[in-house]
Design a protein around this motif. Structure first.
Motif, mmCIF file in Angstrom:
data_model
loop_
_atom_site.group_PDB
_atom_site.id
_atom_site.type_symbol
_atom_site.label_atom_id
_atom_site.label_comp_id
_atom_site.label_asym_id
_atom_site.label_seq_id
_atom_site.Cartn_x
_atom_site.Cartn_y
_atom_site.Cartn_z
ATOM 1 N N GLY A 68 0.818 -1.201 0.000
ATOM 2 C CA GLY A 68 0.000 0.000 0.000
ATOM 3 C C GLY A 68 0.855 1.256 0.000
ATOM 4 N N ALA A 69 1.932 1.251 0.796
ATOM 5 C CA ALA A 69 2.847 2.389 0.810
ATOM 6 C C ALA A 69 3.534 2.552 -0.536
ATOM 7 C CB ALA A 69 3.889 2.197 1.916
ATOM 8 N N GLY A 70 3.850 1.436 -1.190
ATOM 9 C CA GLY A 70 4.473 1.498 -2.508
ATOM 10 C C GLY A 70 3.564 2.109 -3.548
ATOM 11 N N SER A 71 2.270 1.845 -3.449
ATOM 12 C CA SER A 71 1.315 2.437 -4.374
ATOM 13 C C SER A 71 1.265 3.955 -4.208
ATOM 14 C CB SER A 71 -0.074 1.830 -4.151
ATOM 15 O OG SER A 71 -0.984 2.242 -5.128
ATOM 16 N N VAL A 72 1.308 4.421 -2.955
ATOM 17 C CA VAL A 72 1.347 5.865 -2.688
ATOM 18 C C VAL A 72 2.621 6.467 -3.257
ATOM 19 C CG1 VAL A 72 1.467 7.618 -0.874
ATOM 20 C CG2 VAL A 72 -0.089 5.666 -0.628
ATOM 21 N N LEU A 73 3.727 5.767 -3.090
ATOM 22 C CA LEU A 73 5.003 6.243 -3.619
ATOM 23 C C LEU A 73 4.960 6.352 -5.140
ATOM 24 C CD1 LEU A 73 7.900 7.050 -2.950
ATOM 25 C CD2 LEU A 73 8.517 4.608 -3.012
ATOM 26 N N ALA A 74 4.328 5.380 -5.793
ATOM 27 C CA ALA A 74 4.200 5.420 -7.254
ATOM 28 C C ALA A 74 3.411 6.648 -7.698
ATOM 29 C CB ALA A 74 3.526 4.149 -7.755
ATOM 30 N N GLU A 75 2.364 6.991 -6.950
ATOM 31 C CA GLU A 75 1.584 8.184 -7.281
ATOM 32 C C GLU A 75 2.460 9.433 -7.236
ATOM 33 O OE1 GLU A 75 -1.935 10.989 -5.371
ATOM 34 O OE2 GLU A 75 -1.687 8.936 -4.638
ATOM 35 N N GLN A 76 3.296 9.564 -6.205
ATOM 36 C CA GLN A 76 4.148 10.741 -6.066
ATOM 37 C C GLN A 76 5.182 10.824 -7.188
ATOM 38 O OE1 GLN A 76 3.365 12.994 -3.712
ATOM 39 N NE2 GLN A 76 1.702 11.579 -3.230
ATOM 40 N N THR A 85 8.607 6.081 -15.295
ATOM 41 C CA THR A 85 9.697 6.142 -14.315
ATOM 42 C C THR A 85 9.321 5.384 -13.046
ATOM 43 O OG1 THR A 85 10.472 8.271 -15.154
ATOM 44 C CG2 THR A 85 11.107 7.688 -12.904
ATOM 45 N N ALA A 86 8.081 5.570 -12.579
ATOM 46 C CA ALA A 86 7.628 4.846 -11.392
ATOM 47 C C ALA A 86 7.691 3.340 -11.625
ATOM 48 C CB ALA A 86 6.205 5.267 -11.041
ATOM 49 N N LEU A 87 7.346 2.912 -12.831
ATOM 50 C CA LEU A 87 7.360 1.479 -13.143
ATOM 51 C C LEU A 87 8.783 0.936 -13.142
ATOM 52 C CD1 LEU A 87 5.900 -1.070 -13.907
ATOM 53 C CD2 LEU A 87 5.780 -0.267 -16.275
ATOM 54 N N ARG A 88 9.722 1.678 -13.711
ATOM 55 C CA ARG A 88 11.115 1.214 -13.742
ATOM 56 C C ARG A 88 11.702 1.116 -12.340
ATOM 57 N NH1 ARG A 88 11.194 4.554 -18.525
ATOM 58 N NH2 ARG A 88 11.415 3.203 -20.368
ATOM 59 N N ILE A 89 11.397 2.087 -11.483
ATOM 60 C CA ILE A 89 11.888 2.028 -10.102
ATOM 61 C C ILE A 89 11.289 0.821 -9.387
ATOM 62 C CG2 ILE A 89 11.885 3.209 -7.872
ATOM 63 C CD1 ILE A 89 11.972 5.862 -9.397
ATOM 64 N N GLY A 90 9.994 0.580 -9.615
ATOM 65 C CA GLY A 90 9.354 -0.577 -9.005
ATOM 66 C C GLY A 90 9.958 -1.884 -9.470
ATOM 67 N N LEU A 91 10.252 -2.000 -10.761
ATOM 68 C CA LEU A 91 10.866 -3.222 -11.283
ATOM 69 C C LEU A 91 12.237 -3.458 -10.657
ATOM 70 C CD1 LEU A 91 9.879 -2.846 -15.042
ATOM 71 C CD2 LEU A 91 9.057 -4.625 -13.483
ATOM 72 N N SER A 92 12.985 -2.381 -10.467
ATOM 73 C CA SER A 92 14.296 -2.502 -9.816
ATOM 74 C C SER A 92 14.134 -3.011 -8.383
ATOM 75 C CB SER A 92 15.012 -1.145 -9.809
ATOM 76 O OG SER A 92 15.212 -0.665 -11.127
ATOM 77 N N GLY A 93 13.127 -2.479 -7.687
ATOM 78 C CA GLY A 93 12.865 -2.921 -6.321
ATOM 79 C C GLY A 93 12.455 -4.379 -6.250
ATOM 80 N N LEU A 94 11.690 -4.839 -7.257
ATOM 81 C CA LEU A 94 11.310 -6.251 -7.289
ATOM 82 C C LEU A 94 12.539 -7.145 -7.370
ATOM 83 C CD1 LEU A 94 8.191 -6.500 -9.655
ATOM 84 C CD2 LEU A 94 8.258 -6.803 -7.180
ATOM 85 N N ALA A 95 13.491 -6.764 -8.209
ATOM 86 C CA ALA A 95 14.705 -7.559 -8.351
ATOM 87 C C ALA A 95 15.452 -7.659 -7.022
ATOM 88 C CB ALA A 95 15.606 -6.945 -9.428
ATOM 89 N N GLY A 122 3.788 -2.764 -4.720
ATOM 90 C CA GLY A 122 2.821 -1.668 -4.779
ATOM 91 C C GLY A 122 3.118 -0.697 -5.900
ATOM 92 N N MET A 123 4.388 -0.386 -6.108
ATOM 93 C CA MET A 123 4.754 0.539 -7.176
ATOM 94 C C MET A 123 4.437 -0.038 -8.548
ATOM 95 S SD MET A 123 8.347 2.211 -5.881
ATOM 96 C CE MET A 123 8.271 3.376 -7.252
ATOM 97 N N VAL A 124 4.794 -1.306 -8.762
ATOM 98 C CA VAL A 124 4.552 -1.924 -10.063
ATOM 99 C C VAL A 124 3.057 -2.126 -10.291
ATOM 100 C CG1 VAL A 124 4.990 -3.967 -11.485
ATOM 101 C CG2 VAL A 124 6.824 -3.006 -10.079
ATOM 102 N N ASP A 125 2.321 -2.511 -9.252
ATOM 103 C CA ASP A 125 0.866 -2.626 -9.363
ATOM 104 C C ASP A 125 0.256 -1.342 -9.902
ATOM 105 O OD1 ASP A 125 -0.024 -5.124 -8.679
ATOM 106 O OD2 ASP A 125 -0.202 -4.707 -6.548
ATOM 107 N N ALA A 126 0.553 -0.233 -9.224
ATOM 108 C CA ALA A 126 -0.050 1.040 -9.583
ATOM 109 C C ALA A 126 0.431 1.520 -10.951
ATOM 110 C CB ALA A 126 0.263 2.087 -8.512
ATOM 111 N N ALA A 127 1.748 1.496 -11.167
ATOM 112 C CA ALA A 127 2.302 2.068 -12.396
ATOM 113 C C ALA A 127 1.921 1.267 -13.638
ATOM 114 C CB ALA A 127 3.818 2.166 -12.277
ATOM 115 N N SER A 128 1.853 -0.063 -13.527
ATOM 116 C CA SER A 128 1.479 -0.856 -14.700
ATOM 117 C C SER A 128 0.021 -0.609 -15.075
ATOM 118 C CB SER A 128 1.728 -2.344 -14.444
ATOM 119 O OG SER A 128 1.039 -2.801 -13.306
ATOM 120 N N ASN A 129 -0.846 -0.408 -14.088
ATOM 121 C CA ASN A 129 -2.236 -0.080 -14.412
ATOM 122 C C ASN A 129 -2.364 1.344 -14.955
ATOM 123 O OD1 ASN A 129 -4.263 -2.303 -13.765
ATOM 124 N ND2 ASN A 129 -2.993 -2.346 -11.928
#
Length: 389
Positions: A68-76, A85-95, A122-129
């Motif tokens: 949930g916090a990651g989704s908020v971060l993706a919004e910012q 950019t949010a999606l790429r950062i999220g993908l890096s975090g997944l790795a 959370g970041m990848v969820d939000a950014a991919s959608n």
């Protein structure tokens, strides 16, 4: 009552070259691959760190809150730099997170991996959608069911890998998956320029969006329960070996994939409300069959029926929320902000599915799955929100 169109006028439909939609579908696929790669190894994680149902439930709770916090971060990040950019950062975090969990030598190290993974999910969820909604508006038609089918395809691949590597040490089964999101970091995602003060959401009809969000909560309640506790159910209730418990996940994902690929034809034949209502009824029947299952084959069939019932709920919910927020004519940053906040319903459902199922079923997982069996019927009065014009 405001109704939500799930299709666009034919005059607005445009074809998209594969170069535009394949990277986004790939992001969904990577997410599904890693998520299911993790959940099919939950029993191995339990054995590796000697976790009981309660300990595992606490880890899952932390992961949901972090997502949930990651989704908020993706919004910012999306508001300032765009969803790509949010999606790429999220993908890096997944790795980083997947490698950390797979290689963790201790519970403390596992906590670090879970933290990175949860935020990144959370970041990848939000950014991919966000990216998927941008594609829908460019094409003028509903695309998210097909894009979410990419998530399911990745999950199926992860399940097959789990079956092939059943019994392998956690490090060998999970850590190698960390390379997959890295491969997408240079992909060409949807780009858009937004000013730093864009994305005003004060005029968004949150009441109507919340009704659609309730359906998303109920979907993820079922989906997370099946993905997280399905393998454990087959292991503890029906005695399947740890290396074979992915049979809870594979039929569920194959049926979900079929539902998402066939979503356009189903919507054309039945319309949005009847599609959603029928899916909820099928899901309730499937969970009842699971709770009463006398053997592992019956439980596996129940998981397949469950995927067929709930498969289209999530993608159609995101499409509906974006339309209520203004549709193709709305400011892109505004839509990204709405998608990121709407994505929080995802984690409310995950919280119910993963945590409540585990708590109620700590002594008997049949009782744990009785919770989503009853609650999924709450979709029935919400189905009218998916009416087509």
């Amino acid at each position: 009552m405001t109704h939500v169109s799930t299709s666009a006028p034919t005059s607005q439909v445009h074809s998209l070259p594969p170069a535009q939609w394949l990277p986004v579908a790939g992001a969904f696929a990577v997410q599904g691959l890693l998520f299911i790669g993790m959940t099919t190894n939950v029993p191995a994680l339990q054995h590796r760190f000697e976790l009981g149902e309660l300990g595992l439930t606490l880890i899952l709770l932390a992961m949901v809150l972090l997502s949930g916090a990651g989704s908020v971060l993706a919004e910012q990040i999306a508001a300032r730099h765009g969803s790509a950019t949010a999606l790429r950062i999220g993908l890096s975090g997944l790795a980083i997170g997947v490698a950390g969990i797979g290689l963790a030598p201790s519970l403390a190290a596992l906590g670090g991996g879970v933290t990175a993974y949860g935020l990144a999910v959370g970041m990848v969820d939000a950014a991919s959608n966000m990216q998927g909604i941008a594609l829908e508006h460019r094409a003028g038609r509903t695309l998210l069911p097909r894009l979410h089918a990419g998530w399911t395809t990745g999950g199926i691949l992860a399940t097959v890998l789990a079956l092939l590597t059943g019994g392998a040490p956690l490090a060998w089964a999970v850590a190698p998956l960390a390379i997959v999101p890295v491969l997408l970091l240079t992909a060409s995602f949807q780009r858009h320029d937004t000013p730093a003060d864009a994305g005003e959401t004060n005029t968004v009809p949150w009441r109507q969006i919340s009704l659609v969000g309730a359906a998303l909560v109920l979907f993820y309640m079922v989906d997370t329960a099946a993905a997280t506790w399905g393998p454990v159910f087959l292991h503890t209730v029906h005695g399947l070996a740890v290396g074979s418990v992915a049979w809870a996940t594979l039929p569920y994902l194959v049926a979900t994939l079929a539902a998402r690929i066939g979503a356009a034809a189903t919507l054309a034949r039945l319309g949005g409300p009847r599609t959603i209502s029928l899916g909820a009824l099928i899901a309730a029947a499937a969970l009842a069959l699971l709770v009463a299952s006398p053997s592992a084959p019956v439980a596996v069939a129940a998981f397949a029926l469950l995927g067929l019932g709930v498969g289209v709920i999530a993608p159609l919910s995101f499409t509906a929320a974006a339309r209520l927020a203004g549709g193709p004519g709305a400011d892109r940053a505004r839509l990204d902000a709405v998608v990121a906040r709407f994505n929080q319903f995802n984690y409310a459902g995950a919280l119910i599915g993963a945590v409540m199922t585990g708590l109620v079923g700590s002594g008997n997982l049949r009782l744990g799955f009785a919770v989503p069996m009853v609650l999924i019927l709450g979709i029935l009065p919400l189905a009218r929100q998916f009416a087509t014009r």
